[in-house]
Design an enzyme around this catalytic site. Structure first.
Site, short mmCIF file in Angstrom:
data_model
loop_
_atom_site.label_atom_id
_atom_site.label_comp_id
_atom_site.label_asym_id
_atom_site.label_seq_id
_atom_site.Cartn_x
_atom_site.Cartn_y
_atom_site.Cartn_z
N ARG A 159 11.59 5.33 4.10
CA ARG A 159 11.84 6.78 4.10
C ARG A 159 12.54 7.23 5.38
O ARG A 159 13.35 8.17 5.36
CB ARG A 159 10.52 7.52 3.90
CG ARG A 159 9.96 7.37 2.48
CD ARG A 159 8.53 7.90 2.39
NE ARG A 159 8.45 9.28 2.82
CZ ARG A 159 7.31 9.89 3.13
NH1 ARG A 159 6.14 9.22 3.06
NH2 ARG A 159 7.31 11.16 3.50
N ARG A 167 0.85 -1.19 0.00
CA ARG A 167 0.00 0.00 0.00
C ARG A 167 0.89 1.24 0.00
O ARG A 167 1.12 1.86 1.04
CB ARG A 167 -0.92 -0.01 1.22
CG ARG A 167 -1.89 -1.19 1.23
CD ARG A 167 -2.67 -1.23 2.53
NE ARG A 167 -3.60 -2.35 2.58
CZ ARG A 167 -4.34 -2.67 3.64
NH1 ARG A 167 -4.25 -1.93 4.75
NH2 ARG A 167 -5.15 -3.70 3.61
N ASP A 181 2.38 4.92 -0.24
CA ASP A 181 1.83 6.19 0.24
C ASP A 181 1.68 7.20 -0.89
O ASP A 181 2.15 7.00 -2.00
CB ASP A 181 2.76 6.78 1.31
CG ASP A 181 2.71 6.03 2.62
OD1 ASP A 181 1.71 5.33 2.87
OD2 ASP A 181 3.68 6.14 3.40
#
Length: 255
Positions: free
Chosen positions: A202, A50, A52
């Protein structure tokens, strides 16, 4: 109902992420809308990751159940016709077993993060890379990354909104390479694991950038990991340099 796996490529810039959201554009909704142009009663689809808002993919995998036993090539061609002009493409479609699940059958996920260091603004790759102005220390970043591979509690490197039951994950690989680009250097971070926590990649890349810039020592990455505290993490880098590049399964559905 016949089940199909879809290998999907997309530019995440105009989307709120992969997952369908009320009132927001998503990659899932775009693909489902294309499927329903072929079969109006088709159920929803599931994906391996999923991603972002703003995150891209060159190797996302989803599966769908259809009433008709489509020829896989014709299915991919038909979906691409209905996906235009959105920046989403079905690279391959394949007939798979009924128990295949894009998310739960996956044994590995691979991500790439692209970081460009140069003074001049990026042009051709705008929205596709994270840009910083000064070159980074590749050796130091590799030394910092070495502390993160293996089986660890990654509480420091996961979002406070992460819904995973456990922060413990095994990070199989972090590879970092550099290559020249006009006016600067591009750094490519490649990460591989069975699964990742929300914002883990990230958070890791943002921390390693601080090491490369000289603001952190490589050993500070180990201390941040051992702190098991989100506040110990470096800055979370922006989404536009991140790509889901591949998903592995016990048997490659597209072989």
């Amino acid at each position: 109902m016949p089940r199909f796996a879809l290998l999907i490529d997309y530019d995440g810039t105009p989307f709120s992420g992969w997952q369908r959201q009320a009132g927001q554009p998503s990659v899932q909704a775009a693909v489902e809308a294309a499927i329903r142009r072929l079969e109006p009663e088709a159920p929803g689809i599931a994906a391996a990751g999923r991603t972002d808002a703003g995150v891209h993919a060159t190797g996302q995998v989803a599966h769908c159940d259809l009433a008709k036993d489509w020829d896989p090539f014709r299915l991919s061609e038909a979906l691409n016709h209905h996906l235009r002009p959105q920046p989403v493409a079905v690279l391959r479609a394949a007939r798979v077993a009924e128990d295949f699940h894009a998310r739960f059958s996956a044994t590995e996920r691979r991500y790439l993060f692209r970081l460009v260091a140069r003074r001049a603004p990026v042009t051709h790759d705008r929205g596709l890379v994270w840009q910083v102005q000064n070159a980074l220390d590749l050796t130091a970043m590799r030394a910092g990354a070495a502390h993160l591979t293996g089986h660890h509690d990654f509480t420091t490197f996961r979002s406070s909104m992460c819904q995973s039951a456990s922060p413990v994950k095994t990070l199989d690989e972090i590879g970092i390479e550099s290559l020249p680009v006009p006016g600067g250097v591009e750094y490519r971070f490649r990460l591989r694991a069975r699964s990742f926590l929300h914002n883990q990649v990230r958070s890791i890349v943002g921390t390693l950038e601080r090491v490369g810039a000289g603001a952190w020592a490589p050993e500070d990455v180990r201390r941040a990991l051992e702190a098991r505290d989100r506040a110990a993490c470096g800055p979370v880098c922006p989404p536009q340099g991140l790509y889901l590049t591949g998903v592995a399964y016990p048997a490659d559905p597209f072989a």
